[in-house]
Design a protein around this motif. Structure first.
Motif, PDB file in Angstrom:
ATOM      1  N   ALA A 108       0.813  -1.223   0.000  1.00 51.95           N
ATOM      2  CA  ALA A 108       0.000   0.000   0.000  1.00 51.95           C
ATOM      3  C   ALA A 108       0.845   1.271   0.000  1.00 51.95           C
ATOM      4  O   ALA A 108       0.444   2.284  -0.569  1.00 51.95           O
ATOM      5  N   GLN A 109       2.031   1.213   0.608  1.00 48.99           N
ATOM      6  CA  GLN A 109       2.852   2.421   0.707  1.00 48.99           C
ATOM      7  C   GLN A 109       3.328   2.932  -0.651  1.00 48.99           C
ATOM      8  O   GLN A 109       3.811   4.060  -0.748  1.00 48.99           O
ATOM      9  N   ASN A 110       3.158   2.150  -1.705  1.00 45.83           N
ATOM     10  CA  ASN A 110       3.577   2.563  -3.040  1.00 45.83           C
ATOM     11  C   ASN A 110       2.402   2.905  -3.958  1.00 45.83           C
ATOM     12  O   ASN A 110       2.574   3.045  -5.168  1.00 45.83           O
ATOM     13  N   HIS A 111       1.216   3.045  -3.378  1.00 47.79           N
ATOM     14  CA  HIS A 111       0.020   3.242  -4.197  1.00 47.79           C
ATOM     15  C   HIS A 111      -0.940   4.230  -3.539  1.00 47.79           C
ATOM     16  O   HIS A 111      -0.737   4.655  -2.410  1.00 47.79           O
ATOM     17  N   GLY A 112      -2.011   4.542  -4.259  1.00 48.15           N
ATOM     18  CA  GLY A 112      -3.120   5.270  -3.661  1.00 48.15           C
ATOM     19  C   GLY A 112      -3.886   4.315  -2.764  1.00 48.15           C
ATOM     20  O   GLY A 112      -4.080   3.147  -3.116  1.00 48.15           O
ATOM     21  N   VAL A 113      -4.322   4.776  -1.617  1.00 49.37           N
ATOM     22  CA  VAL A 113      -4.941   3.894  -0.618  1.00 49.37           C
ATOM     23  C   VAL A 113      -6.268   4.483  -0.146  1.00 49.37           C
ATOM     24  O   VAL A 113      -6.347   5.656   0.212  1.00 49.37           O
ATOM     25  N   PHE A 114      -7.313   3.636  -0.155  1.00 55.13           N
ATOM     26  CA  PHE A 114      -8.577   3.976   0.489  1.00 55.13           C
ATOM     27  C   PHE A 114      -8.552   3.386   1.884  1.00 55.13           C
ATOM     28  O   PHE A 114      -8.236   2.210   2.052  1.00 55.13           O
ATOM     29  N   LYS A 145       0.391   7.127  -1.574  1.00 54.61           N
ATOM     30  CA  LYS A 145       1.679   6.564  -1.170  1.00 54.61           C
ATOM     31  C   LYS A 145       2.027   6.879   0.287  1.00 54.61           C
ATOM     32  O   LYS A 145       3.036   7.533   0.582  1.00 54.61           O
ATOM     33  N   PRO A 146       1.187   6.443   1.217  1.00 53.50           N
ATOM     34  CA  PRO A 146       1.443   6.771   2.628  1.00 53.50           C
ATOM     35  C   PRO A 146       2.592   5.952   3.204  1.00 53.50           C
ATOM     36  O   PRO A 146       2.918   4.872   2.700  1.00 53.50           O
ATOM     37  N   SER A 147       3.187   6.451   4.255  1.00 54.76           N
ATOM     38  CA  SER A 147       4.196   5.668   4.973  1.00 54.76           C
ATOM     39  C   SER A 147       3.473   4.569   5.740  1.00 54.76           C
ATOM     40  O   SER A 147       2.271   4.644   6.004  1.00 54.76           O
ATOM     41  N   ILE A 148       4.188   3.543   6.120  1.00 53.59           N
ATOM     42  CA  ILE A 148       3.591   2.447   6.883  1.00 53.59           C
ATOM     43  C   ILE A 148       3.034   2.955   8.212  1.00 53.59           C
ATOM     44  O   ILE A 148       1.991   2.508   8.689  1.00 53.59           O
ATOM     45  N   GLU A 149       3.693   3.959   8.808  1.00 54.38           N
ATOM     46  CA  GLU A 149       3.241   4.523  10.080  1.00 54.38           C
ATOM     47  C   GLU A 149       1.904   5.245   9.946  1.00 54.38           C
ATOM     48  O   GLU A 149       1.120   5.295  10.880  1.00 54.38           O
ATOM     49  N   THR A 150       1.623   5.811   8.775  1.00 58.63           N
ATOM     50  CA  THR A 150       0.379   6.541   8.567  1.00 58.63           C
ATOM     51  C   THR A 150      -0.793   5.598   8.695  1.00 58.63           C
ATOM     52  O   THR A 150      -1.801   5.885   9.243  1.00 58.63           O
TER      53      THR A 150
END
Length: 200
Positions: free
Chosen positions: A169-175, A195-200
């Motif tokens: 998910a960290q490399n893509h758009g995430v819902f 592209k959120p960080s894993i911490e987000t």
């Protein structure tokens, strides 16, 4: 197909013209001959990104708009510098061998996407935007999980998402949403990230 117009965006003018003369030529397409095909690229020889590219593609499709039809916009993505055979047209046209009716044939991600999205149950007048760097398998009409998007209000935006681990998910758009069940379903999104960080 529910689409009266299909717009395919390419990385530049030469790729758009080459696609129109080759894989987007009506004799090669997996669609009805009544579907209008537009091959285009971002204007002013600059990269607009997916959002700007979608707006530019919509302006191209505007001239052929029909109230009783829908528009499919496919972003063919960039050139493939790591694959020399795809440098002219881009990775959207990479040959893929598939098995159909016990026979092997060649297709590509764009044809596969057009075929899959042509089976959507969508309201008339819809605009569907997709990227050709995915292999999409949409449930068949006989599948009880098939989503009926005709019941979605015309003032809503529907996004397609699949479950993925955080490292993907960290490399893509995430819902971000609370998944009620594992079957295909429609539900509201809490928020979304790019592209959120894993911490987000």
């Amino acid at each position: 197909t529910p689409f009266h117009t299909i717009v395919v965006t390419s990385p530049n003018e030469s790729a758009a013209q080459a696609a129109l003369e080759g894989p987007l030529h009506p004799s090669n397409l997996p669609t009805s001959s009544s579907v209008k095909i537009i091959s285009t690229c971002d204007p002013y020889q600059t990269r607009l990104g997916s959002g700007g590219g979608t707006l530019a593609a919509l302006s191209q499709a505007d001239a052929s708009f029909k109230a009783d039809g829908s528009v499919l916009i496919i972003h063919a993505g960039g050139q493939s510098s790591r694959c020399p055979t795809q440098m002219t047209l881009g990775k959207a046209w990479t040959d893929l061998p598939v098995l159909l009716d016990n026979k092997t044939r060649l297709t590509n991600p764009t044809y596969t996407l057009i075929e899959a999205l042509s089976n959507l149950l969508i309201p008339s007048g819809s605009i569907v935007v997709a990227a050709s760097d995915v292999i999409l398998h949409w449930p068949s009409s006989s599948d009880e999980q098939k989503l009926d998007l005709t019941k979605v209000s015309h003032d809503k935006v529907v996004g397609l998402a699949v479950p993925a681990p955080l490292t993907t998910a960290q490399n893509h758009g995430v819902f971000s949403l609370y998944a009620k069940n594992k079957k295909s379903h429609i539900q509201a999104v809490d928020t979304f990230f790019q592209k959120p960080s894993i911490e987000t």
